[in-house]
Design a protein around this motif. Structure first.
Motif, PDB file in Angstrom:
ATOM      1  N   GLN A   1       0.831  -1.200   0.000  1.00  0.00           N
ATOM      2  CA  GLN A   1       0.000   0.000   0.000  1.00  0.00           C
ATOM      3  C   GLN A   1       0.870   1.257   0.000  1.00  0.00           C
ATOM      4  O   GLN A   1       1.806   1.372   0.783  1.00  0.00           O
ATOM      5  N   GLY A   2       0.553   2.190  -0.867  1.00  0.00           N
ATOM      6  CA  GLY A   2       1.284   3.446  -0.964  1.00  0.00           C
ATOM      7  C   GLY A   2       2.739   3.261  -1.340  1.00  0.00           C
ATOM      8  O   GLY A   2       3.614   4.040  -0.951  1.00  0.00           O
ATOM      9  N   LEU A   3       2.985   2.240  -2.134  1.00  0.00           N
ATOM     10  CA  LEU A   3       4.362   1.857  -2.449  1.00  0.00           C
ATOM     11  C   LEU A   3       5.138   2.946  -3.170  1.00  0.00           C
ATOM     12  O   LEU A   3       6.305   3.203  -2.871  1.00  0.00           O
ATOM     13  N   ALA A   4       4.476   3.624  -4.110  1.00  0.00           N
ATOM     14  CA  ALA A   4       5.175   4.632  -4.924  1.00  0.00           C
ATOM     15  C   ALA A   4       5.717   5.782  -4.075  1.00  0.00           C
ATOM     16  O   ALA A   4       6.697   6.435  -4.449  1.00  0.00           O
ATOM     17  N   GLN A   5       5.102   6.029  -2.910  1.00  0.00           N
ATOM     18  CA  GLN A   5       5.502   7.152  -2.062  1.00  0.00           C
ATOM     19  C   GLN A   5       6.505   6.752  -0.968  1.00  0.00           C
ATOM     20  O   GLN A   5       6.942   7.593  -0.189  1.00  0.00           O
ATOM     21  N   HIS A   6       6.870   5.476  -0.892  1.00  0.00           N
ATOM     22  CA  HIS A   6       7.718   5.017   0.209  1.00  0.00           C
ATOM     23  C   HIS A   6       8.899   4.209  -0.327  1.00  0.00           C
ATOM     24  O   HIS A   6       8.794   2.986  -0.497  1.00  0.00           O
TER      25      HIS A   6
ATOM     26  N   ALA B   1      12.307  -0.819  -1.379  1.00  0.00           N
ATOM     27  CA  ALA B   1      13.551  -1.566  -1.203  1.00  0.00           C
ATOM     28  C   ALA B   1      13.285  -2.925  -0.556  1.00  0.00           C
ATOM     29  O   ALA B   1      13.879  -3.940  -0.950  1.00  0.00           O
ATOM     30  N   THR B   2      12.385  -2.943   0.429  1.00  0.00           N
ATOM     31  CA  THR B   2      12.053  -4.206   1.093  1.00  0.00           C
ATOM     32  C   THR B   2      11.411  -5.180   0.122  1.00  0.00           C
ATOM     33  O   THR B   2      11.789  -6.358   0.050  1.00  0.00           O
ATOM     34  N   VAL B   3      10.434  -4.691  -0.638  1.00  0.00           N
ATOM     35  CA  VAL B   3       9.740  -5.555  -1.593  1.00  0.00           C
ATOM     36  C   VAL B   3      10.704  -6.036  -2.674  1.00  0.00           C
ATOM     37  O   VAL B   3      10.708  -7.213  -3.055  1.00  0.00           O
ATOM     38  N   ARG B   4      11.543  -5.121  -3.167  1.00  0.00           N
ATOM     39  CA  ARG B   4      12.502  -5.498  -4.209  1.00  0.00           C
ATOM     40  C   ARG B   4      13.438  -6.594  -3.715  1.00  0.00           C
ATOM     41  O   ARG B   4      13.732  -7.552  -4.436  1.00  0.00           O
ATOM     42  N   ALA B   5      13.894  -6.479  -2.464  1.00  0.00           N
ATOM     43  CA  ALA B   5      14.795  -7.487  -1.906  1.00  0.00           C
ATOM     44  C   ALA B   5      14.106  -8.847  -1.799  1.00  0.00           C
ATOM     45  O   ALA B   5      14.715  -9.893  -2.081  1.00  0.00           O
ATOM     46  N   ILE B   6      12.835  -8.841  -1.412  1.00  0.00           N
ATOM     47  CA  ILE B   6      12.074 -10.095  -1.326  1.00  0.00           C
ATOM     48  C   ILE B   6      11.930 -10.715  -2.708  1.00  0.00           C
ATOM     49  O   ILE B   6      12.125 -11.928  -2.897  1.00  0.00           O
ATOM     50  N   VAL B   7      11.594  -9.885  -3.703  1.00  0.00           N
ATOM     51  CA  VAL B   7      11.400 -10.389  -5.062  1.00  0.00           C
ATOM     52  C   VAL B   7      12.704 -10.962  -5.613  1.00  0.00           C
ATOM     53  O   VAL B   7      12.718 -12.036  -6.224  1.00  0.00           O
ATOM     54  N   VAL B   8      13.813 -10.255  -5.394  1.00  0.00           N
ATOM     55  CA  VAL B   8      15.113 -10.732  -5.885  1.00  0.00           C
ATOM     56  C   VAL B   8      15.470 -12.070  -5.238  1.00  0.00           C
ATOM     57  O   VAL B   8      15.899 -13.015  -5.918  1.00  0.00           O
ATOM     58  N   GLN B   9      15.294 -12.165  -3.916  1.00  0.00           N
ATOM     59  CA  GLN B   9      15.594 -13.415  -3.219  1.00  0.00           C
ATOM     60  C   GLN B   9      14.692 -14.538  -3.714  1.00  0.00           C
ATOM     61  O   GLN B   9      15.148 -15.665  -3.941  1.00  0.00           O
TER      62      GLN B   9
ATOM     63  N   ARG C   1       5.152  -2.812 -12.557  1.00  0.00           N
ATOM     64  CA  ARG C   1       6.096  -1.836 -13.116  1.00  0.00           C
ATOM     65  C   ARG C   1       7.043  -1.327 -12.040  1.00  0.00           C
ATOM     66  O   ARG C   1       8.190  -0.970 -12.314  1.00  0.00           O
ATOM     67  N   ALA C   2       6.574  -1.305 -10.789  1.00  0.00           N
ATOM     68  CA  ALA C   2       7.411  -0.767  -9.717  1.00  0.00           C
ATOM     69  C   ALA C   2       8.531  -1.715  -9.319  1.00  0.00           C
ATOM     70  O   ALA C   2       9.580  -1.290  -8.867  1.00  0.00           O
ATOM     71  N   HIS C   3       8.307  -3.040  -9.506  1.00  0.00           N
ATOM     72  CA  HIS C   3       9.271  -3.968  -8.929  1.00  0.00           C
ATOM     73  C   HIS C   3       9.914  -4.934  -9.906  1.00  0.00           C
ATOM     74  O   HIS C   3      10.919  -5.533  -9.559  1.00  0.00           O
ATOM     75  N   VAL C   4       9.321  -5.190 -11.012  1.00  0.00           N
ATOM     76  CA  VAL C   4       9.812  -6.290 -11.843  1.00  0.00           C
ATOM     77  C   VAL C   4      10.659  -5.740 -12.989  1.00  0.00           C
ATOM     78  O   VAL C   4      10.315  -4.708 -13.537  1.00  0.00           O
TER      79      VAL C   4
END
Length: 236
Positions: free
Chosen positions: A194-199, A204-212, A233-236
């Protein structure tokens, strides 16, 4: 003094009512499953479904799990309820198309080493491909019982049944958990999305989870996201 003793008596009576209702519903087959489609991070339909349990009251109305699960846990009914849900999910998979049916289990069932053998028998009896069933457990339950989670992962993998960890992102060490357990799917907690684009810190947390997750071939799913295309679009 009267007020302090009235509360537990009231709760105990409430529990007695719920225990009877749950047992009656199990005997009379008055639980039902609700299918909820799952979208991928990229916003594509995945032909996969979350299966949610509902109790049908005497008047036919649905009772949400939040109303009866606590009483079921206090009175050791969760394993029986989980097995009803799992059996019903396998029966549904035998009748309907779908690549994956995600089924939640409780911490009680996570610690039950007989569950996978029971699942094998249920699957064999219905000829359902085991990989279509995805056992789903919260990250918090894994944190509380890591050895049981690793044992369950091992048993499920040997049976060809897939595993998903949900509500990921707020545990003791989400990245280490994914590395150790290597589930088939990780469901990123909706509060992170929620509110990912503003935080940026959440990004960074989500990106790290996706990469792992991607490093071990784990699929990623975002919980409770209204516009998953933006997430993609924000993470992949």
């Amino acid at each position: 003094g009267v007020q302090t003793c009235a509360l537990p008596i009231s709760l105990s009576e409430d529990d007695r009512v719920w225990v009877q209702r749950i047992k009656s519903a199990l005997m009379d087959n008055r639980f039902r499953l609700q299918k909820q489609p799952i979208a991928s991070l990229a916003g594509q339909a995945s032909d996969s479904y979350d299966l949610l349990v509902r109790l049908q009251d005497d008047d036919g109305s649905d009772v949400l799990p939040s109303e009866f699960l606590a009483a079921a846990q206090r009175h050791d009914l969760l394993r029986a309820l989980d097995r009803w849900v799992l059996a019903a999910s396998i029966a549904l998979a035998s009748q309907r198309s779908g690549k994956a049916f995600f089924v939640r289990i409780s911490a009680d069932t996570l610690n039950d080493r007989t569950i996978v053998g029971w699942l094998r028998n249920q699957l064999a009896a219905t000829s359902v491909e085991p990989s279509r069933i995805v056992i789903q457990i919260p990250e918090a339950d894994v944190d509380h019982a890591p050895d049981a989670a690793i044992a369950l992962r091992h048993d499920l993998k040997n049976a060809g049944i897939r595993l998903a960890i949900e509500h990921v992102g707020f545990g003791q060490d989400s990245l280490q958990l994914l590395k150790n357990l290597q589930p088939d799917f990780v469901k990123i907690d909706g509060k992170l999305m929620q509110g990912l684009a503003q935080h940026p810190e959440q990004q960074a947390t989500v990106r790290a989870i996706v990469v792992q997750a991607h490093s071990t071939g784990t699929g990623t799913i975002a919980e409770r996201v209204e516009d998953s295309n933006k997430i993609g679009r924000a993470h992949v």
